[in-house]
Write a protein that holds these residues in place. Structure first.
Motif, short mmCIF file in Angstrom:
data_model
loop_
_atom_site.label_atom_id
_atom_site.label_comp_id
_atom_site.label_asym_id
_atom_site.label_seq_id
_atom_site.Cartn_x
_atom_site.Cartn_y
_atom_site.Cartn_z
N MET A 15 -6.12 4.96 0.45
CA MET A 15 -6.10 4.54 1.85
C MET A 15 -6.82 5.58 2.71
O MET A 15 -7.62 5.24 3.58
N LEU A 22 -0.90 4.84 -3.59
CA LEU A 22 -1.90 4.15 -2.76
C LEU A 22 -2.49 5.07 -1.70
O LEU A 22 -3.60 4.83 -1.21
N VAL A 51 -3.14 -2.19 3.12
CA VAL A 51 -2.25 -2.26 1.95
C VAL A 51 -1.27 -3.40 2.13
O VAL A 51 -0.75 -3.64 3.23
#
Length: 320
Positions: free
Chosen positions: A137, A133, A145
């Protein structure tokens, strides 16, 4: 409209879910017995936006893209909608860039350049998927998240992986209702409060079992997930709880569904309500205005416990 803080963002006190939008594998027809098209759902979307409900929750796996595609047909070229969608490890395969690829697919279907909340849908492999992720981000493709269906240990592990990069978990989304309080019992809701994480509760209405629209005499359509989970015997056990919900609802002039939603708000969570009719938006508006007393909350929880009913999804594992 009451609001909740998600980091620096104000979000409504209720999020709207689209699991039952569209048909296909894991879609509205298979899970709910619905066959809903964009034409059916556009009035629902418009009523929600007019009422100030602008946070929409979906997932690539809902109807294998069908839900996102319908929602995207409504949200294109709008900047007043917050989008929450999910990465589901089970459909990722072995590709190293699966998170990025699936995120790009979701954004394309939704017609947006970023996800306001992007979730890891379940903890298939926290160490493998959480780090994936980080690039999205940092690039801004993912604003916040979240982790869904994770237990406390897994939430803490995911948080520690992100913390190494100066990032954090902003949201947790688990099954949480009067009939299923394992996230509370396991200390997850307290952990979220202590760490500035918003807890989103899904299946607050237990897919309709807590709405007073179904009973042993009027069961769910057979051949659906909810029809099997809440058969006539189970619905019969819920009658005492429904009676208490009805009594409290009459005091506030709201339905049992609205009491279930109001309870989840009173517990400090943001419920995700599946919406398929404009009346569901009216339900949400009324539920957001109800302030239950501490005694009413105790009465509801005692009646729920007395049912002895706890229905866990096939994808869920115990939280403790």
């Amino acid at each position: 409209m009451k609001s909740v803080k998600l980091q620096n963002e104000k979000i409504p006190s209720i999020a709207l879910g689209t699991w039952s939008w569209g048909t296909g594998e894991a879609g509205g027809d298979a899970v709910f017995g619905n066959f809903l098209t964009a034409a059916d759902l556009k009035p629902v979307f418009d009523a929600a936006i007019d009422a100030g409900f602008n946070l929409w929750d979906t997932a690539a796996v809902y109807g294998m893209g069908a839900s996102e595609t319908i929602l995207g047909s409504f949200t294109k070229d709008r900047n007043d909608v917050l989008i929450s969608t999910k990465f589901t490890p089970q459909i990722a395969g072995e590709k190293d860039n699966a998170v990025e690829e699936l995120l790009d697919g979701s954004l394309k279907r939704l017609g947006v350049d970023h996800a306001d909340i992007y979730w890891i849908h379940n903890p298939a492999d926290v160490k493998r998927w959480t780090p994936k992720l980080i690039p999205s981000m940092k690039s801004g493709k993912v604003k916040y998240v979240g982790v869904s269906n994770h237990n406390l240990e897994e939430i803490k592990l995911a948080a520690s992986i992100l913390a190494e990069e100066g990032l954090k978990i902003s949201a947790v989304q688990n099954h949480y209702s009067l009939l299923y309080r394992s996230s509370e019992e396991a200390g997850i809701i307290d952990y979220c409060k202590e760490n500035g994480i918003v807890f989103f509760s899904y299946m607050v209405l237990e897919q309709g079992a807590l709405t007073d629209k179904y009973s042993a005499q009027h069961p769910f359509p057979s051949g659906t997930r909810r029809g099997e989970a809440f058969n006539s015997d189970v619905l019969a056990k819920l009658e005492g709880l429904i009676h208490v919900m009805r009594d409290i609802g009459s005091k506030y002039n709201v339905s049992t569904a609205q009491i279930a939603i109001a309870w989840s708000i009173a517990k400090g969570t943001v419920p995700i309500i599946g919406v398929t009719k404009t009346t569901h938006i009216e339900d949400a508006i009324k539920a957001a205005e109800v302030n239950l007393t501490a005694q009413e909350i105790r009465d509801l929880e005692a009646a729920a416990k007395e049912t002895g009913v706890e229905v866990r999804g096939s994808w869920e594992k115990p939280m403790h």
